[in-house]
Motif scaffolding. Structure first.
Motif, PDB file in Angstrom:
ATOM      1  N   SER A  46       0.734  -1.086   0.002  1.00 13.34           N
ATOM      2  CA  SER A  46       0.092  -0.035   0.079  1.00 13.34           C
ATOM      3  C   SER A  46       0.821   1.245  -0.173  1.00 13.34           C
ATOM      4  O   SER A  46       0.428   2.129  -0.835  1.00 13.34           O
ATOM      5  N   GLU A  47       1.888   1.336   0.763  1.00 17.42           N
ATOM      6  CA  GLU A  47       2.705   2.241   0.800  1.00 17.42           C
ATOM      7  C   GLU A  47       3.387   2.585  -0.870  1.00 17.42           C
ATOM      8  O   GLU A  47       3.466   3.709  -1.008  1.00 17.42           O
ATOM      9  N   LEU A  48       4.078   1.603  -1.407  1.00 17.65           N
ATOM     10  CA  LEU A  48       4.347   1.567  -2.711  1.00 17.65           C
ATOM     11  C   LEU A  48       3.268   2.295  -3.555  1.00 17.65           C
ATOM     12  O   LEU A  48       3.578   3.021  -4.278  1.00 17.65           O
ATOM     13  N   ALA A  49       1.994   1.929  -3.502  1.00 15.21           N
ATOM     14  CA  ALA A  49       1.016   2.362  -4.237  1.00 15.21           C
ATOM     15  C   ALA A  49       0.875   3.990  -3.989  1.00 15.21           C
ATOM     16  O   ALA A  49       0.686   4.674  -5.042  1.00 15.21           O
ATOM     17  N   TYR A  50       0.876   4.342  -2.698  1.00 19.50           N
ATOM     18  CA  TYR A  50       0.651   5.777  -2.500  1.00 19.50           C
ATOM     19  C   TYR A  50       2.061   6.481  -2.883  1.00 19.50           C
ATOM     20  O   TYR A  50       1.988   7.597  -3.487  1.00 19.50           O
ATOM     21  N   PHE A  51       3.117   5.975  -2.674  1.00 17.75           N
ATOM     22  CA  PHE A  51       4.432   6.563  -3.392  1.00 17.75           C
ATOM     23  C   PHE A  51       4.193   6.768  -4.974  1.00 17.75           C
ATOM     24  O   PHE A  51       4.324   7.770  -5.249  1.00 17.75           O
ATOM     25  N   TYR A  52       3.973   5.770  -5.559  1.00 15.40           N
ATOM     26  CA  TYR A  52       3.628   5.951  -6.851  1.00 15.40           C
ATOM     27  C   TYR A  52       2.753   6.960  -7.314  1.00 15.40           C
ATOM     28  O   TYR A  52       2.690   7.438  -8.415  1.00 15.40           O
ATOM     29  N   GLY A  53       1.748   6.822  -6.538  1.00 11.79           N
ATOM     30  CA  GLY A  53       0.528   7.757  -6.780  1.00 11.79           C
ATOM     31  C   GLY A  53       0.749   9.329  -7.002  1.00 11.79           C
ATOM     32  O   GLY A  53       0.649   9.998  -7.751  1.00 11.79           O
ATOM     33  N   VAL A  54       1.932   9.613  -5.588  1.00 12.20           N
ATOM     34  CA  VAL A  54       2.372  10.883  -5.628  1.00 12.20           C
ATOM     35  C   VAL A  54       3.220  11.428  -6.843  1.00 12.20           C
ATOM     36  O   VAL A  54       3.315  12.510  -7.160  1.00 12.20           O
ATOM     37  N   LEU A  55       3.863  10.234  -7.299  1.00 15.17           N
ATOM     38  CA  LEU A  55       4.770  10.407  -8.218  1.00 15.17           C
ATOM     39  C   LEU A  55       4.208  10.379  -9.779  1.00 15.17           C
ATOM     40  O   LEU A  55       4.702  10.875 -10.745  1.00 15.17           O
ATOM     41  N   GLY A  56       3.051  10.236  -9.774  1.00  9.08           N
ATOM     42  CA  GLY A  56       2.072  10.373 -11.169  1.00  9.08           C
ATOM     43  C   GLY A  56       2.167   8.956 -11.771  1.00  9.08           C
ATOM     44  O   GLY A  56       1.790   9.256 -12.962  1.00  9.08           O
ATOM     45  N   GLU A  57       2.812   8.036 -11.422  1.00  8.10           N
ATOM     46  CA  GLU A  57       2.850   7.022 -11.975  1.00  8.10           C
ATOM     47  C   GLU A  57       1.810   5.875 -11.618  1.00  8.10           C
ATOM     48  O   GLU A  57       1.619   4.885 -11.037  1.00  8.10           O
ATOM     49  N   VAL A  58       0.508   6.333 -12.304  1.00  6.96           N
ATOM     50  CA  VAL A  58      -0.897   5.832 -11.848  1.00  6.96           C
ATOM     51  C   VAL A  58      -1.049   4.356 -12.210  1.00  6.96           C
ATOM     52  O   VAL A  58      -1.418   3.628 -11.254  1.00  6.96           O
ATOM     53  N   GLU A  59      -0.321   3.854 -13.295  1.00  8.07           N
ATOM     54  CA  GLU A  59      -0.468   2.419 -13.432  1.00  8.07           C
ATOM     55  C   GLU A  59       0.399   1.698 -12.288  1.00  8.07           C
ATOM     56  O   GLU A  59      -0.213   0.557 -11.946  1.00  8.07           O
ATOM     57  N   LYS A  60       1.525   1.934 -12.087  1.00  3.62           N
ATOM     58  CA  LYS A  60       2.126   1.296 -10.772  1.00  3.62           C
ATOM     59  C   LYS A  60       1.284   1.393  -9.578  1.00  3.62           C
ATOM     60  O   LYS A  60       1.329   0.686  -8.917  1.00  3.62           O
ATOM     61  N   ALA A  61       0.776   2.613  -9.401  1.00  4.66           N
ATOM     62  CA  ALA A  61      -0.018   2.873  -8.167  1.00  4.66           C
ATOM     63  C   ALA A  61      -1.406   1.859  -8.348  1.00  4.66           C
ATOM     64  O   ALA A  61      -1.471   1.309  -7.138  1.00  4.66           O
ATOM     65  N   LEU A  62      -1.789   1.775  -9.239  1.00  5.17           N
ATOM     66  CA  LEU A  62      -2.896   0.719  -9.394  1.00  5.17           C
ATOM     67  C   LEU A  62      -2.545  -0.717  -9.383  1.00  5.17           C
ATOM     68  O   LEU A  62      -3.210  -1.292  -8.566  1.00  5.17           O
ATOM     69  N   GLU A  63      -1.426  -1.101  -9.724  1.00  2.00           N
ATOM     70  CA  GLU A  63      -0.896  -2.229  -9.814  1.00  2.00           C
ATOM     71  C   GLU A  63      -0.410  -2.552  -8.093  1.00  2.00           C
ATOM     72  O   GLU A  63      -1.059  -3.921  -7.676  1.00  2.00           O
ATOM     73  N   TRP A  64       0.189  -1.816  -7.453  1.00  3.23           N
ATOM     74  CA  TRP A  64       0.440  -2.174  -6.079  1.00  3.23           C
ATOM     75  C   TRP A  64      -0.697  -2.022  -5.167  1.00  3.23           C
ATOM     76  O   TRP A  64      -0.603  -2.723  -4.329  1.00  3.23           O
ATOM     77  N   SER A  65      -1.650  -1.121  -5.322  1.00  2.00           N
ATOM     78  CA  SER A  65      -2.643  -1.238  -4.795  1.00  2.00           C
ATOM     79  C   SER A  65      -3.679  -2.314  -4.772  1.00  2.00           C
ATOM     80  O   SER A  65      -4.292  -2.800  -3.816  1.00  2.00           O
TER      81      SER A  65
END
Length: 202
Positions: free
Chosen positions: A58-77
């Protein structure tokens, strides 16, 4: 006994690493935070600590969300959600994940999936008794609809229901709007002000 103590120390160690990753995110030290999350994942998989795996994902999802890497945020979430769903005690973490995931899906113009995530977030917030978070989840759903012409009327209806007639009528609309789309944008800005003020008062 020594084995049990060792497990406790390992669990506490991963919890400390998780808090450090959260601090890195708060301070904008994203590379260090992401690296820490991957270390927690590796340790969690080795020890079989699924809670640590869920929290690191979940932390990785939030990190990538902040960085604008939406697909990675969706993958990790998505990975974190799969683990959290099996643990009732993680309902609060799951609710926040669903709500964050809904934002990323909305950014990707996947409205129906975003709305479903908000519905699931609402269900989880209900389990943990967080009525304020339920309000904001429902508000988010209405705001998403305001950006889609075909859903605008339904979004306005939801806002009126969630906020109540008096608060809805008191929204600070500063202009007369000639089209439904302009009205939607005006309501969107007014509601953002409303939710911001509500959060400050809480």
């Amino acid at each position: 006994a020594s084995s049990a103590a060792s497990d406790v120390y390992k669990r506490q160690g991963m919890q400390c690493m998780g808090r450090l990753a959260s601090l890195y995110r708060a301070e904008g030290r994203y590379d260090e935070g992401i690296e820490m999350c991957y270390k927690i994942l590796e340790a969690g998989k080795y020890s079989g600590n699924t809670e640590s795996i869920a929290r690191a994902s979940s932390e990785l999802a939030y990190f990538y969300g902040v960085l604008g890497e939406v697909e990675k945020a969706l993958e990790w979430s998505g990975q974190a959600i799969q683990v959290c769903k099996e643990k009732r005690e993680m309902a609060s973490v799951l609710a926040d994940l669903y709500r964050a995931r809904s934002n990323w899906l909305n950014e990707s113009e996947r409205l129906s999936e975003a709305m479903e995530c908000l519905r699931l977030a609402d269900s989880c917030y209900k389990i943990v008794g967080n009525e304020r978070a339920r309000l904001f989840a429902r508000m988010n759903g209405a705001l998403y609809r305001l950006n889609v012409p075909d859903s605008l009327a339904r979004g306005i209806e939801i806002l009126q229901t969630v906020m109540g007639d008096n608060q809805f009528k008191a929204l600070p609309l500063r202009h007369q709007y000639s089209t439904q789309f302009e009205l939607g944008r005006g309501l969107l800005m007014a509601c953002l002000l409303y939710t911001s003020d509500a959060a400050d008062e809480a």
